[in-house]
Design a protein around this motif. Structure first.
Motif, PDB file in Angstrom:
ATOM      1  N   PRO A  20      59.564  39.054  45.403  1.00  0.00           N
ATOM      2  CA  PRO A  20      59.401  40.022  44.338  1.00  0.00           C
ATOM      3  C   PRO A  20      57.927  40.205  43.989  1.00  0.00           C
ATOM      4  CG  PRO A  20      61.241  38.600  43.852  1.00  0.00           C
ATOM      5  CD  PRO A  20      60.574  38.032  45.071  1.00  0.00           C
ATOM      6  N   VAL A  21      57.548  41.452  43.705  1.00  0.00           N
ATOM      7  CA  VAL A  21      56.159  41.784  43.445  1.00  0.00           C
ATOM      8  C   VAL A  21      55.859  41.637  41.970  1.00  0.00           C
ATOM      9  CG1 VAL A  21      54.415  43.569  43.701  1.00  0.00           C
ATOM     10  CG2 VAL A  21      56.296  43.431  45.320  1.00  0.00           C
ATOM     11  N   PRO A  22      54.791  40.935  41.600  1.00  0.00           N
ATOM     12  CA  PRO A  22      54.433  40.818  40.194  1.00  0.00           C
ATOM     13  C   PRO A  22      54.205  42.183  39.587  1.00  0.00           C
ATOM     14  CG  PRO A  22      53.153  39.299  41.557  1.00  0.00           C
ATOM     15  CD  PRO A  22      53.885  40.197  42.488  1.00  0.00           C
ATOM     16  N   ASP A  23      54.391  42.270  38.265  1.00  0.00           N
ATOM     17  CA  ASP A  23      54.248  43.549  37.578  1.00  0.00           C
ATOM     18  C   ASP A  23      52.864  44.133  37.775  1.00  0.00           C
ATOM     19  OD1 ASP A  23      55.213  45.579  35.707  1.00  0.00           O
ATOM     20  OD2 ASP A  23      53.689  44.778  34.365  1.00  0.00           O
ATOM     21  N   ALA A  24      51.837  43.285  37.824  1.00  0.00           N
ATOM     22  CA  ALA A  24      50.467  43.782  37.966  1.00  0.00           C
ATOM     23  C   ALA A  24      50.224  44.410  39.331  1.00  0.00           C
ATOM     24  CB  ALA A  24      49.476  42.643  37.742  1.00  0.00           C
ATOM     25  N   LYS A  25      51.080  44.057  40.318  1.00  0.00           N
ATOM     26  CA  LYS A  25      50.874  44.584  41.663  1.00  0.00           C
ATOM     27  C   LYS A  25      51.952  45.566  42.095  1.00  0.00           C
ATOM     28  CE  LYS A  25      47.184  42.231  42.659  1.00  0.00           C
ATOM     29  NZ  LYS A  25      45.903  42.940  42.871  1.00  0.00           N
ATOM     30  N   LYS A  95      41.834  50.904  42.116  1.00  0.00           N
ATOM     31  CA  LYS A  95      42.531  50.400  43.300  1.00  0.00           C
ATOM     32  C   LYS A  95      44.039  50.271  43.078  1.00  0.00           C
ATOM     33  CE  LYS A  95      38.455  47.928  44.978  1.00  0.00           C
ATOM     34  NZ  LYS A  95      37.886  46.641  45.427  1.00  0.00           N
ATOM     35  N   THR A  96      44.598  51.266  42.400  1.00  0.00           N
ATOM     36  CA  THR A  96      46.051  51.362  42.261  1.00  0.00           C
ATOM     37  C   THR A  96      46.527  52.557  43.072  1.00  0.00           C
ATOM     38  OG1 THR A  96      45.893  52.757  40.295  1.00  0.00           O
ATOM     39  CG2 THR A  96      45.957  50.375  39.941  1.00  0.00           C
ATOM     40  N   SER A  97      47.822  52.761  43.116  1.00  0.00           N
ATOM     41  CA  SER A  97      48.348  53.880  43.904  1.00  0.00           C
ATOM     42  C   SER A  97      49.438  54.652  43.170  1.00  0.00           C
ATOM     43  CB  SER A  97      48.898  53.364  45.240  1.00  0.00           C
ATOM     44  OG  SER A  97      49.951  52.442  45.012  1.00  0.00           O
ATOM     45  N   THR A  98      49.580  54.442  41.868  1.00  0.00           N
ATOM     46  CA  THR A  98      50.566  55.189  41.091  1.00  0.00           C
ATOM     47  C   THR A  98      49.967  55.595  39.754  1.00  0.00           C
ATOM     48  OG1 THR A  98      51.469  53.256  39.960  1.00  0.00           O
ATOM     49  CG2 THR A  98      52.467  53.848  42.084  1.00  0.00           C
ATOM     50  N   TYR A  99      50.578  56.570  39.140  1.00  0.00           N
ATOM     51  CA  TYR A  99      50.171  57.026  37.817  1.00  0.00           C
ATOM     52  C   TYR A  99      50.308  55.887  36.809  1.00  0.00           C
ATOM     53  CZ  TYR A  99      49.723  60.558  34.049  1.00  0.00           C
ATOM     54  OH  TYR A  99      49.314  61.304  32.974  1.00  0.00           O
ATOM     55  N   SER A 100      51.444  55.215  36.838  1.00  0.00           N
ATOM     56  CA  SER A 100      51.666  54.128  35.890  1.00  0.00           C
ATOM     57  C   SER A 100      50.696  52.975  36.109  1.00  0.00           C
ATOM     58  CB  SER A 100      53.113  53.619  35.982  1.00  0.00           C
ATOM     59  OG  SER A 100      53.401  53.151  37.281  1.00  0.00           O
ATOM     60  N   GLY A 101      50.257  52.787  37.363  1.00  0.00           N
ATOM     61  CA  GLY A 101      49.279  51.750  37.638  1.00  0.00           C
ATOM     62  C   GLY A 101      47.931  52.049  37.004  1.00  0.00           C
ATOM     63  N   VAL A 102      47.524  53.331  37.028  1.00  0.00           N
ATOM     64  CA  VAL A 102      46.265  53.727  36.399  1.00  0.00           C
ATOM     65  C   VAL A 102      46.335  53.532  34.885  1.00  0.00           C
ATOM     66  CG1 VAL A 102      44.583  55.584  36.115  1.00  0.00           C
ATOM     67  CG2 VAL A 102      45.922  55.442  38.208  1.00  0.00           C
ATOM     68  N   VAL A 254      52.011  63.523  42.101  1.00  0.00           N
ATOM     69  CA  VAL A 254      50.703  63.517  42.758  1.00  0.00           C
ATOM     70  C   VAL A 254      50.504  62.246  43.582  1.00  0.00           C
ATOM     71  CG1 VAL A 254      48.211  63.364  42.353  1.00  0.00           C
ATOM     72  CG2 VAL A 254      49.573  65.077  41.133  1.00  0.00           C
ATOM     73  N   HIS A 255      50.787  61.098  42.990  1.00  0.00           N
ATOM     74  CA  HIS A 255      50.559  59.827  43.696  1.00  0.00           C
ATOM     75  C   HIS A 255      51.528  59.598  44.854  1.00  0.00           C
ATOM     76  CE1 HIS A 255      48.259  59.122  39.980  1.00  0.00           C
ATOM     77  NE2 HIS A 255      47.518  58.350  40.743  1.00  0.00           N
ATOM     78  N   PRO A 256      52.832  59.845  44.699  1.00  0.00           N
ATOM     79  CA  PRO A 256      53.715  59.700  45.864  1.00  0.00           C
ATOM     80  C   PRO A 256      53.280  60.570  47.040  1.00  0.00           C
ATOM     81  CG  PRO A 256      55.025  59.833  43.867  1.00  0.00           C
ATOM     82  CD  PRO A 256      53.611  60.122  43.467  1.00  0.00           C
ATOM     83  N   ILE A 257      52.792  61.776  46.751  1.00  0.00           N
ATOM     84  CA  ILE A 257      52.333  62.663  47.820  1.00  0.00           C
ATOM     85  C   ILE A 257      51.042  62.134  48.433  1.00  0.00           C
ATOM     86  CG2 ILE A 257      51.403  64.967  48.298  1.00  0.00           C
ATOM     87  CD1 ILE A 257      53.396  66.054  46.225  1.00  0.00           C
TER      88      ILE A 257
END
Length: 456
Positions: A20-25, A95-102, A254-257
Motif C-alpha cells: 500500500p502506498v503512503p498518503d504522501a506518495k 514533483k507530484t502528478s495529480t491535482y490533489s497532490g499539488v 488535466v493531470h490524468p491526461i
C-alpha cells in the motif's frame, strides 16, 4: 519541463503486488502510462470542456448581450488558461502528478480533502446534468405543463423501453458501463474525437440555419447589449456567471491526461489548443443560437430544436441536432466519470494501491458512482438550476480558487509578482461572482414565486 524520469517510471511500472502506498506518495502514482499523443490529448481535454455547458451558454449570453457575453467567454478562457498553467507549474516543482497532490503540498491533508470533495461534487453535478439532457433528447421532458417529445417517441411512438427511467437504465448498462471500464484516459481518445466532431456538427447546423433565415429577412439582429429594465433583470445578469465558468471546467482531467503523454512538456500547448478550439465553438454557438431563436431561446437551447425551424428539411435537421448532441454527451460521460472515480477513490482509500490495479475496488467505486448518478438524474428538474448550483460553488473552487491560492501561498518560491497579482484578482472575482450569483439566484427565484402568487 517534464516530470522526473523516476517518478514517471514508478507510475508506469507500478504492479498490483506492491505494498500500500503512503498518503504522501499515493497521489504521485495515481494515473496512467506513457504513450498518448498530442492530438489524442487535445481531443480528451476538449471533450472534458465541451460538455453540456455549451447548451446553456446561448441563454446566458442573451441575458448579458451579445458583445459583453462574447467578451466574457474570451475572458473566462484566458483566466482558465492562467489557472491551469499555474497548476502545472506547481505540479512540476512539487514533483507530484495529480491535482490533489499539488494542493496537499501547499495546504496539507485538509486542503487535499477540500479539493477532493469539490471535484466529486462538481463532477457528480455535471454527470447528472448530462444524463438529464440525454433523457430529454431521447425520451422527452415536461416543462410548465408542456410536453416536449423525445426523438425516440417521435420515431417509434410511446414504448416501454423509451420511457425516461428505462431508457436511462439501458443506456447505463449497455453504453456507460463499457465506456467507463477503461483504466486509462487515453483509451477514450477516439470516442473523444467523435464527441468533438458531433459538437461541431451542432454548431454548423445552427450557423447554417441562422444564416439562411437572416439572409431572407425572417430574423433580425440580436441585442448587442443587455436589457436592464428592473431590479429583477439586473440581478438576473449575475446568474449567468456560473454558466460561463462551468463551460470551461477541465482541471480535474488535466493531470490524468498529462501523466499519459509521450512528452509532458507539450501540456501547456495542449491546454492552449483545446481552449482555443472550445472558445471558438462557444462563441459561434452563442452568436448563431441567439440569432436563430432570439428572445425565444430556452435555458437549454437544445429544447428549441423541437419545433419548426422555418427552413427546408427542418424536421430532419432538428433530429440530426438532437441525436448528434445526445450521442456527444454519451461520449463525454466516461471522461468526466474517469476523474470522478479517481478522486472518490483517493478520498475513500488514501493508503491503497492505484485504483487501476485493484479490480474489486475499481468495480465497487464504479458501481456506487454510476448508481448515484442514475438516481440523481431522475430528480433534477432543470439543467439551469443544476449548473447554477455547481457553477457557483464547486466549479469556481476547482477551476479558480484552488490554483490561485496555491500561487499566492507559493511555498516553492516560483510564483512571479504578476502570478500573485493575477491570482489575487482571480480569488476576489471568483468569491464575489459566486456570492453574487447565489444571492441573485435566490432573489430571482423568490421574486418570480411572489409574482406568480400575485398573478394567481
Amino acid at each position: 519541463m517534464s516530470l522526473p524520469f523516476t517518478d514517471r517510471n514508478r507510475r508506469r511500472n507500478a504492479k498490483p503486488h506492491q505494498n500500500p502506498v503512503p498518503d504522501a506518495k499515493r497521489d504521485d502514482v495515481e494515473g496512467g502510462f506513457d504513450g498518448s499523443s498530442f492530438t489524442g490529448a487535445v481531443f480528451n481535454l476538449s471533450t472534458t470542456i465541451i460538455g453540456a455547458g455549451i447548451m446553456a451558454l446561448p441563454a446566458a449570453v442573451k441575458q448579458l448581450g451579445l458583445i459583453p457575453g462574447s467578451i466574457m467567454i474570451i475572458l473566462c478562457a484566458i483566466l482558465t488558461e492562467f489557472s491551469i498553467v499555474t497548476l502545472l507549474k506547481f505540479t512540476r516543482v512539487s514533483k507530484t502528478s495529480t491535482y490533489s497532490g499539488v494542493v496537499r503540498d501547499a495546504f496539507g491533508r485538509i486542503g487535499r480533502f477540500l479539493l477532493l470533495i469539490s471535484i466529486i461534487f462538481n463532477n457528480m453535478g455535471m454527470l447528472i446534468a448530462y444524463m438529464v439532457i440525454i433523457g430529454d433528447v431521447f425520451s422527452g421532458t415536461w416543462s410548465e405543463g408542456v410536453h416536449f417529445t423525445g426523438v425516440l417517441e417521435e420515431w417509434f411512438g410511446q414504448r416501454w423501453w423509451s420511457t425516461r427511467p428505462i431508457l436511462l437504465l439501458l443506456t447505463t448498462i449497455f453504453v456507460f458501463a463499457p465506456l467507463t471500464s477503461f483504466r486509462r484516459v487515453d483509451s477514450l481518445r477516439y470516442t473523444s474525437a467523435l464527441s468533438v466532431a458531433l459538437a461541431i456538427v451542432f454548431v454548423v447546423i445552427t450557423a447554417g440555419v441562422a444564416i439562411v433565415k437572416f439572409v431572407d429577412g425572417s430574423i433580425g439582429v440580436p441585442n448587442l447589449m443587455p436589457k436592464v429594465t428592473s431590479q429583477e433583470s439586473f440581478w438576473k445578469l449575475f446568474t449567468t456567471v456560473p454558466i460561463l465558468v462551468t463551460a470551461y471546467i477541465c482541471h480535474h482531467n488535466v493531470h490524468p491526461i498529462e501523466n499519459e503523454l509521450k512528452d509532458p512538456s507539450h501540456m501547456n500547448a495542449i491546454v492552449q489548443t483545446s481552449l482555443l478550439l472550445c472558445g471558438s465553438v462557444y462563441i459561434a454557438t452563442s452568436i448563431f443560437g441567439i440569432l436563430l431563436f432570439g428572445d425565444n431561446i430556452q435555458d437549454d437551447v437544445l429544447a428549441n430544436f423541437d419545433g419548426d425551424l422555418g427552413v427546408p428539411y427542418g424536421t430532419f435537421l432538428n433530429d440530426v441536432v438532437r441525436v448528434s448532441y445526445g450521442i456527444h454527451l454519451i461520449l463525454v460521460f466516461p471522461i468526466v466519470f474517469f476523474s470522478l472515480r479517481l478522486n472518490l477513490d483517493g478520498l475513500l482509500f488514501p493508503h491503497a494501491i492505484p485504483l487501476a490495479f485493484d479490480n474489486k475496488r475499481f468495480c465497487f467505486v464504479s458501481i456506487i458512482l454510476m448508481a448515484f448518478v442514475f438516481v440523481g438524474a431522475n430528480y433534477v428538474p432543470s439543467i439551469w438550476y443544476a449548473f447554477q448550483f455547481t457553477g457557483a460553488t464547486t466549479t469556481i473552487a476547482v477551476g479558480y480558487i484552488f490554483p490561485a491560492a496555491i500561487a499566492l501561498k507559493d511555498n516553492r518560491g516560483v510564483a512571479t509578482k504578476k502570478d500573485k497579482l493575477l491570482s489575487l484578482l482571480i480569488i476576489v472575482l471568483a468569491v464575489s461572482c459566486s456570492t453574487l450569483a447565489i444571492f441573485s439566484d435566490l432573489y430571482y427565484s423568490t421574486f418570480s414565486k411572489k409574482t406568480t402568487l400575485h398573478e394567481a
